[in-house]
Design an enzyme around this catalytic site. Structure first.
Site, PDB file in Angstrom:
ATOM      1  N   LYS A 117       3.169  81.933  72.027  1.00  0.00           N
ATOM      2  CA  LYS A 117       2.115  82.539  71.904  1.00  0.00           C
ATOM      3  C   LYS A 117       1.195  82.425  73.313  1.00  0.00           C
ATOM      4  CE  LYS A 117       1.353  83.225  66.998  1.00  0.00           C
ATOM      5  NZ  LYS A 117       0.561  83.210  65.790  1.00  0.00           N
ATOM      6  N   LYS A 199      13.110  87.894  65.101  1.00  0.00           N
ATOM      7  CA  LYS A 199      12.098  88.019  63.845  1.00  0.00           C
ATOM      8  C   LYS A 199      11.662  89.184  63.532  1.00  0.00           C
ATOM      9  CE  LYS A 199       8.126  85.885  63.284  1.00  0.00           C
ATOM     10  NZ  LYS A 199       7.011  84.918  62.975  1.00  0.00           N
ATOM     11  N   LYS A 202       5.144  92.134  62.406  1.00  0.00           N
ATOM     12  CA  LYS A 202       4.300  93.313  62.116  1.00  0.00           C
ATOM     13  C   LYS A 202       3.467  93.639  63.592  1.00  0.00           C
ATOM     14  CE  LYS A 202       0.620  90.413  60.185  1.00  0.00           C
ATOM     15  NZ  LYS A 202       1.372  89.468  59.323  1.00  0.00           N
TER      16      LYS A 202
END
Ligand code: TYM
Length: 334
Positions: A117, A199, A202
């Site tokens: 991240k 993966k 969304k």
């Protein structure tokens, strides 16, 4: 005389960062529902975690309510389970602070999710993102959870939770139960439909890469039909067949069939038939969830009442553990 058998405890949480995907559903939420019959379950909307990416306030409020409605829509009974919003239970932030002081900088810095991240969003590498795992540890340890149903991407956070709990227990004596991850065999990591080595997420910029839990039948069918496979046109699970392996995993989760059964079912058939069957299974799986979501989201008073009750029940359990931990650390008690 009544013998009340003590059930084992389950805790899990999901961030209200938009409509969850089929990955969230098959990797975690479906297991939440299954486990809710046999365990004492605590399920949270992890809104505290979600502010590490600084969402727009009105959007956070709306998504929190929607995520809560969705948890009830998958079939979690708010009377039998404790379904709550994390920020409604003060103990989470309080214990997280304490656990920060029992977590080494180096071990938090090793978390792959933190590294990923911070690489993706170098403009906002805040301290909350760094200490995210200690808040997650607090979520779990407050309820003395035996099992934590999660997808494989959260496994490392479970490991650090155990390390922190062991360290604390080692210093002060038994305080926290050491939790075990519960990771399903087939749905543990649902992959992107367009890049099946990644993966399903969304936040993917390509909307064809993921199925949202509230997508309608047409959208689901379209996305599965355009899923990337391979040129072999033979349904079996093998190396280099990431797209087919992924669709087989999805089909297995929705139908309960084994990979061998699926291979037998599609012997001699092409990917067209296979994809049509996968699409139908997903549509049937999500249809009742969407219908129930539409009904519940229109009843805000009911959702608020459930949230209130969930917060009270969760606070009761969480505060017991928090008091115990605070006493052990040496906070002055009144
Ligand atoms: P979150 O909100 O990203 O995801 C919720 C759950 O969905 C699983 N998941 C997947 N499983 C299979 N395939 C995928 N493609 C996929 N994508 C997501 C995740 O593993 C997760 O179980 N930090 C957590 C939320 C959290 C939590 C907790 C979880 C906060 N406190 C305490 C367990 C216990 C998170 O961001 O999950």
């Amino acid at each position: 005389m009544e013998t009340a058998e003590k059930k084992q405890i389950v805790l899990s949480a999901i961030q209200p960062t938009g409509t969850p995907t089929l990955g969230n559903y098959l990797g975690a939420l479906k297991n939440w529902k299954t486990m809710s019959n046999d365990y004492e379950c605590f399920y949270a909307v992890a809104d505290l975690h979600s502010i590490t990416v600084r969402p727009e306030p009105a959007q956070l409020r709306r998504r929190t309510l929607e995520m809560y409605a969705l948890l009830l829509a998958i079939g979690l009974d708010p009377e039998k389970n404790t379904v709550f919003v994390q920020s409604h239970v003060n103990a989470h932030a309080q214990l997280a602070w304490i656990l920060n002081c029992y977590t080494q900088f180096g071990e938090a810095a090793r978390m792959t999710q933190f590294k990923d991240k911070s690489e993706k969003h170098p403009e906002n590498v805040n301290v909350g993102l760094f200490s995210y795992p200690t808040l997650m540890a607090a979520d779990i340890l407050l309820y003395q959870a035996d099992f934590v149903p999660i997808g494989v991407d959260q496994k490392q956070h479970l490991e650090i939770t155990r390390d922190i709990a062991e360290r604390f227990n080692g210093l002060y004596g038994d305080t926290f139960k050491l939790p075990e991850p519960f990771i399903g065999k087939a749905g543990a990591k649902i992959m992107s439909l367009q890049e099946p080595t990644k993966k399903m997420s969304k936040s993917d910029t390509n909307a064809k890469a993921f199925i949202s839990m509230l997508d309608d039948a047409d959208a689901i069918t379209r996305k599965i039909k355009s899923a990337v496979t391979d040129s072999e046109a033979c349904v079996y699970c093998g190396e280099g067949k990431d797209g087919v392996n992924n669709l087989m995993g999805i089909y297995a989760c929705c139908t309960g069939k084994s990979f061998d059964e699926i291979t037998a079912e599609f012997e001699g058939k092409g990917y067209g038939d296979f994809k049509a069957a996968v699409a139908e299974a997903v549509v049937e799986e999500l249809r009742p969830v969407k219908a129930e979501f539409d009904r519940l989201i229109a009843d805000k008073a009911y959702l608020n009442a459930c949230m209130q009750q969930g917060a009270e029940k969760a606070s009761y359990f969480a505060n017991k553990t928090l008091r115990k931990a605070m006493k052990k650390v040496g906070f002055y008690q009144l």
